[in-house]
Design an enzyme around this catalytic site. Sequence first.
Site, PDB file in Angstrom:
ATOM      1  N   SER A  98      -3.938  -4.656  -0.218  1.00 53.81           N
ATOM      2  CA  SER A  98      -3.283  -5.861  -0.825  1.00 53.81           C
ATOM      3  C   SER A  98      -4.387  -6.945  -0.512  1.00 53.81           C
ATOM      4  CB  SER A  98      -2.009  -6.228   0.078  1.00 53.81           C
ATOM      5  OG  SER A  98      -1.210  -5.158  -0.030  1.00 53.81           O
TER       6      SER A  98
HETATM    7  N1  SAH Z   1       0.008  -2.152   3.240  1.00 49.95           N
HETATM    8  C1  SAH Z   1      -1.390  -1.404   2.524  1.00 49.95           C
HETATM    9  C2  SAH Z   1      -1.148  -1.640   1.031  1.00 49.95           C
HETATM   10  C3  SAH Z   1      -1.354  -0.095   0.424  1.00 49.95           C
HETATM   11  S1  SAH Z   1      -0.499  -0.446  -1.323  1.00 49.95           S
HETATM   12  C4  SAH Z   1      -2.574  -2.213   3.024  1.00 49.95           C
HETATM   13  O1  SAH Z   1      -2.664  -2.902   3.966  1.00 49.95           O
HETATM   14  O2  SAH Z   1      -3.565  -1.582   2.314  1.00 49.95           O
HETATM   15  C5  SAH Z   1       0.752   0.618  -1.321  1.00 49.95           C
HETATM   16  C6  SAH Z   1       0.824   2.033  -0.684  1.00 49.95           C
HETATM   17  O3  SAH Z   1       2.155   2.454  -0.611  1.00 49.95           O
HETATM   18  C7  SAH Z   1      -0.102   3.050  -1.105  1.00 49.95           C
HETATM   19  O4  SAH Z   1      -0.983   3.721  -0.126  1.00 49.95           O
HETATM   20  C8  SAH Z   1       0.910   4.111  -1.845  1.00 49.95           C
HETATM   21  O5  SAH Z   1       0.399   5.506  -1.601  1.00 49.95           O
HETATM   22  C9  SAH Z   1       1.979   3.930  -0.685  1.00 49.95           C
HETATM   23  N2  SAH Z   1       3.301   4.190  -1.318  1.00 49.95           N
HETATM   24  C10 SAH Z   1       3.882   4.509  -2.465  1.00 49.95           C
HETATM   25  N3  SAH Z   1       5.106   4.826  -2.235  1.00 49.95           N
HETATM   26  C11 SAH Z   1       5.422   5.239  -0.912  1.00 49.95           C
HETATM   27  C12 SAH Z   1       6.548   5.665  -0.336  1.00 49.95           C
HETATM   28  N4  SAH Z   1       7.602   6.302  -0.988  1.00 49.95           N
HETATM   29  N5  SAH Z   1       6.391   5.943   1.106  1.00 49.95           N
HETATM   30  C13 SAH Z   1       5.270   5.652   1.711  1.00 49.95           C
HETATM   31  N6  SAH Z   1       4.080   4.929   0.931  1.00 49.95           N
HETATM   32  C14 SAH Z   1       4.498   4.988  -0.429  1.00 49.95           C
END
Ligand code: SAH
Length: 210
Positions: free
Chosen positions: A60
């Site tokens: 993000s």
């Molecule tokens: N907090 C992260 C942002 C990652 S983007 C950071 O600091 O980098 C969002 C993430 O959510 C992705 O890696 C995606 O695979 C995950 N995601 C999507 N749906 C999900 C679910 N149902 N359970 C767990 N993770 C999920």
Amino acid sequence: MIYKRKRETMVAHVRKLGITDEKVLKSMDIVPRHKFVASGSEFQAYDEKALPIGYEQTISHPYTVAVMSQALSLDKGSRVLEIGTGSGYQAAVLCQMGLQVFTIERISALGKKAEAVLNELKYHFALRIGDGTMGWQTYAPFDGIIVTAGAPVSPETLLSQLKEGGKLLIPVGSKDEQMLTMYIREGASYTKIEIEKLSFVPLIGQYGWQ
Ligand code: SAH
């Protein structure tokens, strides 16, 4: 040294965008964000950008991490559940703020990579691979739950895993744009606060997108 200077510029930038919580700003000044991006993009790590981390996912924007960490406004030692570990950067910022972090990622390879970086930086946390829309009943209830992927609706299971007064932060909307929404548990009901429009990758799972 170069990264330290870049970090200071990033912190000054999010401050200018309206972040005032010194605990958040200090943590972002400490966590080495360049360790959480794909190799080759370390130099862009401190720019106000979401960068690819593989598997069609992104780390993000610094401002997004700051605004979510600030909105949680939890005291040291509070328990927080993150859905969507991704790179692990948001989890690291929460650990650095002194919170007890529990985090769930659905893509195993991403979760393992994030775990390795967080371990290298000596943070204490619990990570699980699976569908985070179901929450993490074993460690519930939580003071805060933060969903870092965009949901079509707010999953009831997550709301039910909040303590009294606990906060759920979740982007809700279409696949392209969501309203970052906060729910505060008050007995059997919830106060809903809309924070701002942001854009996240989709939350995929039983109570997310299919
Ligand atoms: N907090 C992260 C942002 C990652 S983007 C950071 O600091 O980098 C969002 C993430 O959510 C992705 O890696 C995606 O695979 C995950 N995601 C999507 N749906 C999900 C679910 N149902 N359970 C767990 N993770 C999920």
